[in-house]
Design a protein around this motif. Structure first.
Motif, PDB file in Angstrom:
ATOM      1  N   LEU A   1      48.395  73.856  88.857  1.00  8.14           N
ATOM      2  CA  LEU A   1      49.049  75.162  88.927  1.00  8.14           C
ATOM      3  C   LEU A   1      50.501  75.062  88.464  1.00  8.14           C
ATOM      4  O   LEU A   1      50.981  75.892  87.665  1.00  8.14           O
ATOM      5  CB  LEU A   1      48.980  75.684  90.365  1.00  8.14           C
ATOM      6  CG  LEU A   1      49.296  77.146  90.652  1.00  8.14           C
ATOM      7  CD1 LEU A   1      48.524  78.075  89.728  1.00  8.14           C
ATOM      8  CD2 LEU A   1      48.967  77.449  92.113  1.00  8.14           C
ATOM      9  N   GLU A   2      51.196  74.038  88.924  1.00  5.99           N
ATOM     10  CA  GLU A   2      52.584  73.834  88.493  1.00  5.99           C
ATOM     11  C   GLU A   2      52.654  73.584  86.989  1.00  5.99           C
ATOM     12  O   GLU A   2      53.494  74.163  86.275  1.00  5.99           O
ATOM     13  CB  GLU A   2      53.192  72.641  89.236  1.00  5.99           C
ATOM     14  CG  GLU A   2      54.637  72.359  88.833  1.00  5.99           C
ATOM     15  CD  GLU A   2      54.968  70.873  88.796  1.00  5.99           C
ATOM     16  OE1 GLU A   2      56.166  70.535  88.840  1.00  5.99           O
ATOM     17  OE2 GLU A   2      54.043  70.052  88.678  1.00  5.99           O
ATOM     18  N   GLU A   3      51.785  72.716  86.481  1.00  3.34           N
ATOM     19  CA  GLU A   3      51.812  72.368  85.061  1.00  3.34           C
ATOM     20  C   GLU A   3      51.565  73.575  84.176  1.00  3.34           C
ATOM     21  O   GLU A   3      52.254  73.773  83.160  1.00  3.34           O
ATOM     22  CB  GLU A   3      50.771  71.276  84.777  1.00  3.34           C
ATOM     23  CG  GLU A   3      51.123  69.921  85.381  1.00  3.34           C
ATOM     24  CD  GLU A   3      49.992  68.915  85.261  1.00  3.34           C
ATOM     25  OE1 GLU A   3      48.864  69.337  84.901  1.00  3.34           O
ATOM     26  OE2 GLU A   3      50.223  67.725  85.539  1.00  3.34           O
ATOM     27  N   ALA A   4      50.593  74.397  84.538  1.00  4.03           N
ATOM     28  CA  ALA A   4      50.285  75.575  83.725  1.00  4.03           C
ATOM     29  C   ALA A   4      51.430  76.575  83.748  1.00  4.03           C
ATOM     30  O   ALA A   4      51.785  77.177  82.726  1.00  4.03           O
ATOM     31  CB  ALA A   4      48.994  76.226  84.207  1.00  4.03           C
ATOM     32  N   ALA A   5      52.045  76.757  84.929  1.00  2.00           N
ATOM     33  CA  ALA A   5      53.150  77.713  85.038  1.00  2.00           C
ATOM     34  C   ALA A   5      54.341  77.260  84.203  1.00  2.00           C
ATOM     35  O   ALA A   5      54.939  78.058  83.461  1.00  2.00           O
ATOM     36  CB  ALA A   5      53.557  77.878  86.498  1.00  2.00           C
ATOM     37  N   LEU A   6      54.700  75.980  84.283  1.00  4.90           N
ATOM     38  CA  LEU A   6      55.858  75.485  83.554  1.00  4.90           C
ATOM     39  C   LEU A   6      55.594  75.376  82.054  1.00  4.90           C
ATOM     40  O   LEU A   6      56.529  75.400  81.253  1.00  4.90           O
ATOM     41  CB  LEU A   6      56.293  74.123  84.119  1.00  4.90           C
ATOM     42  CG  LEU A   6      56.822  74.162  85.560  1.00  4.90           C
ATOM     43  CD1 LEU A   6      57.289  72.783  85.989  1.00  4.90           C
ATOM     44  CD2 LEU A   6      57.954  75.173  85.707  1.00  4.90           C
ATOM     45  N   ALA A   7      54.320  75.279  81.681  1.00  5.02           N
ATOM     46  CA  ALA A   7      53.958  75.296  80.257  1.00  5.02           C
ATOM     47  C   ALA A   7      53.917  76.714  79.710  1.00  5.02           C
ATOM     48  O   ALA A   7      53.667  76.919  78.525  1.00  5.02           O
ATOM     49  CB  ALA A   7      52.608  74.616  80.055  1.00  5.02           C
ATOM     50  N   ARG A   8      54.159  77.683  80.580  1.00  5.45           N
ATOM     51  CA  ARG A   8      54.122  79.117  80.225  1.00  5.45           C
ATOM     52  C   ARG A   8      52.740  79.521  79.705  1.00  5.45           C
ATOM     53  O   ARG A   8      52.607  80.400  78.849  1.00  5.45           O
ATOM     54  CB  ARG A   8      55.188  79.452  79.174  1.00  5.45           C
ATOM     55  CG  ARG A   8      56.610  79.108  79.613  1.00  5.45           C
ATOM     56  CD  ARG A   8      57.135  80.070  80.648  1.00  5.45           C
ATOM     57  NE  ARG A   8      58.485  79.718  81.102  1.00  5.45           N
ATOM     58  CZ  ARG A   8      59.349  80.556  81.662  1.00  5.45           C
ATOM     59  NH1 ARG A   8      58.991  81.800  81.864  1.00  5.45           N
ATOM     60  NH2 ARG A   8      60.536  80.151  82.043  1.00  5.45           N
ATOM     61  N   ASP A   9      51.720  78.875  80.262  1.00  7.55           N
ATOM     62  CA  ASP A   9      50.339  79.183  79.904  1.00  7.55           C
ATOM     63  C   ASP A   9      49.793  80.141  80.961  1.00  7.55           C
ATOM     64  O   ASP A   9      49.174  79.723  81.941  1.00  7.55           O
ATOM     65  CB  ASP A   9      49.517  77.890  79.855  1.00  7.55           C
ATOM     66  CG  ASP A   9      48.091  78.109  79.351  1.00  7.55           C
ATOM     67  OD1 ASP A   9      47.643  79.280  79.317  1.00  7.55           O
ATOM     68  OD2 ASP A   9      47.428  77.111  79.018  1.00  7.55           O
ATOM     69  N   ALA A  10      50.039  81.418  80.762  1.00  5.56           N
ATOM     70  CA  ALA A  10      49.699  82.416  81.777  1.00  5.56           C
ATOM     71  C   ALA A  10      48.199  82.499  82.031  1.00  5.56           C
ATOM     72  O   ALA A  10      47.766  82.670  83.176  1.00  5.56           O
ATOM     73  CB  ALA A  10      50.240  83.779  81.358  1.00  5.56           C
ATOM     74  N   ASP A  11      47.391  82.382  80.967  1.00  6.52           N
ATOM     75  CA  ASP A  11      45.943  82.483  81.146  1.00  6.52           C
ATOM     76  C   ASP A  11      45.417  81.358  82.028  1.00  6.52           C
ATOM     77  O   ASP A  11      44.651  81.590  82.970  1.00  6.52           O
ATOM     78  CB  ASP A  11      45.236  82.447  79.790  1.00  6.52           C
ATOM     79  CG  ASP A  11      45.449  83.716  78.972  1.00  6.52           C
ATOM     80  OD1 ASP A  11      45.800  84.754  79.584  1.00  6.52           O
ATOM     81  OD2 ASP A  11      45.273  83.672  77.747  1.00  6.52           O
ATOM     82  N   THR A  12      45.832  80.129  81.721  1.00  2.86           N
ATOM     83  CA  THR A  12      45.363  78.990  82.515  1.00  2.86           C
ATOM     84  C   THR A  12      45.896  79.064  83.934  1.00  2.86           C
ATOM     85  O   THR A  12      45.169  78.813  84.902  1.00  2.86           O
ATOM     86  CB  THR A  12      45.796  77.664  81.867  1.00  2.86           C
ATOM     87  OG1 THR A  12      45.199  77.572  80.571  1.00  2.86           O
ATOM     88  CG2 THR A  12      45.381  76.468  82.711  1.00  2.86           C
ATOM     89  N   ALA A  13      47.170  79.410  84.088  1.00  2.48           N
ATOM     90  CA  ALA A  13      47.768  79.494  85.419  1.00  2.48           C
ATOM     91  C   ALA A  13      47.046  80.523  86.280  1.00  2.48           C
ATOM     92  O   ALA A  13      46.741  80.268  87.453  1.00  2.48           O
ATOM     93  CB  ALA A  13      49.246  79.844  85.309  1.00  2.48           C
ATOM     94  N   ALA A  14      46.758  81.682  85.713  1.00  2.00           N
ATOM     95  CA  ALA A  14      46.066  82.730  86.461  1.00  2.00           C
ATOM     96  C   ALA A  14      44.657  82.282  86.836  1.00  2.00           C
ATOM     97  O   ALA A  14      44.184  82.542  87.944  1.00  2.00           O
ATOM     98  CB  ALA A  14      46.009  84.011  85.632  1.00  2.00           C
ATOM     99  N   GLU A  15      43.991  81.582  85.932  1.00  2.00           N
ATOM    100  CA  GLU A  15      42.637  81.096  86.208  1.00  2.00           C
ATOM    101  C   GLU A  15      42.645  80.037  87.313  1.00  2.00           C
ATOM    102  O   GLU A  15      41.821  80.071  88.235  1.00  2.00           O
ATOM    103  CB  GLU A  15      42.029  80.509  84.940  1.00  2.00           C
ATOM    104  CG  GLU A  15      40.601  79.979  85.140  1.00  2.00           C
ATOM    105  CD  GLU A  15      40.018  79.382  83.872  1.00  2.00           C
ATOM    106  OE1 GLU A  15      38.908  78.844  83.948  1.00  2.00           O
ATOM    107  OE2 GLU A  15      40.686  79.447  82.815  1.00  2.00           O
TER     108      GLU A  15
END
Length: 236
Positions: A197-211
């Motif tokens: 969750l942290e990695e996706a958020a900091l990568a600005r990958d909204a789709d992955t973070a939301a999933e």
């Protein structure tokens, strides 16, 4: 000459202090599993145990009802919520609907200071023991606070206080179910879920973070579904 305002009654402050102490004690006892799901919370017994008046105990119980940590039963007093209560699934549904949307906004709007706070909050969570012997078999208070801090920090980048207030309400309401669910699935990789969750958020990958967040919230609800209460193991 203007007369000075009257001082508050000396009896008021002690009662407020006692109510706060009883509330904190009962909240901690419920969170640690000292009162099992569906157990009655009898004001008379609690007042005797704590050495306070019925009014003080009732005030504390009403606060717990407001937080979703106790039920007020018609003509039957108070009780700890049940495992089978539909509210847990309703709360989970609300969180799955709202929080991924707020996370997307947070990723879109969050600045570099938000990124730093997310990293710091995750570091604190990863380094805080989930269980400590002196606090029993449920999540430690320090871990629970670090867990909440991480999830809230992820959403703070949205910049919308109304959405964050909604998060605060649903988080408090779901805290008891979250603790119960941990014992139903003690092998869950919560560390890995939070890291992704942290990695996706900091990568600005909204789709992955939301999933990832949706799956994270779904798993908690799934762990609780079909639970029957049992005493948690000391090494959980």
């Amino acid at each position: 000459m203007r007369r000075p305002a009257a001082c508050p009654s000396a009896a008021v402050l002690p009662n407020q202090w006692l109510s706060e102490q009883v509330y904190a004690h009962l909240r901690d006892a419920i969170m640690r599993g000292k009162h099992a799901p569906s157990d009655p919370l009898k004001p008379q017994d609690l007042a005797k145990e704590q050495g306070v008046s019925l009014a003080v105990v009732r005030e504390a119980l009403v606060r717990l009802v407001g937080e979703g940590l106790a039920d007020r039963l018609p003509n039957r007093g108070f009780a700890v919520p049940a495992f089978s209560d539909r509210r847990w699934q309703d709360i989970a549904e609300a969180r799955r609907t709202i929080e991924p949307v707020v996370l997307r906004l947070s990723i879109e709007r969050g600045d570099v200071d938000w990124e730093a706070r997310v990293r710091a909050a995750h570091h604190r969570l990863a380094r805080t023991p989930a269980y400590v012997p002196e606090e029993g078999a449920y999540y430690s208070g320090a871990w629970s606070e670090a867990h909440r801090g991480f999830h809230r920090t992820l959403l703070e980048g949205c910049g919308n206080p109304i959405l964050l207030e909604t998060f605060d309400r649903t988080w408090t309401a779901s805290e008891l179910a979250r603790r119960w669910s941990a014992h139903h699935n003690p092998d869950r990789d919560a560390v890995g879920e939070h890291r992704r969750l942290e990695e996706a958020a900091l990568a600005r990958d909204a789709d992955t973070a939301a999933e990832v967040l949706t799956q994270h919230l779904t798993q908690t609800a799934a762990d609780l579904t079909g639970c029957t209460h049992q005493e948690p193991a000391n090494d959980a």
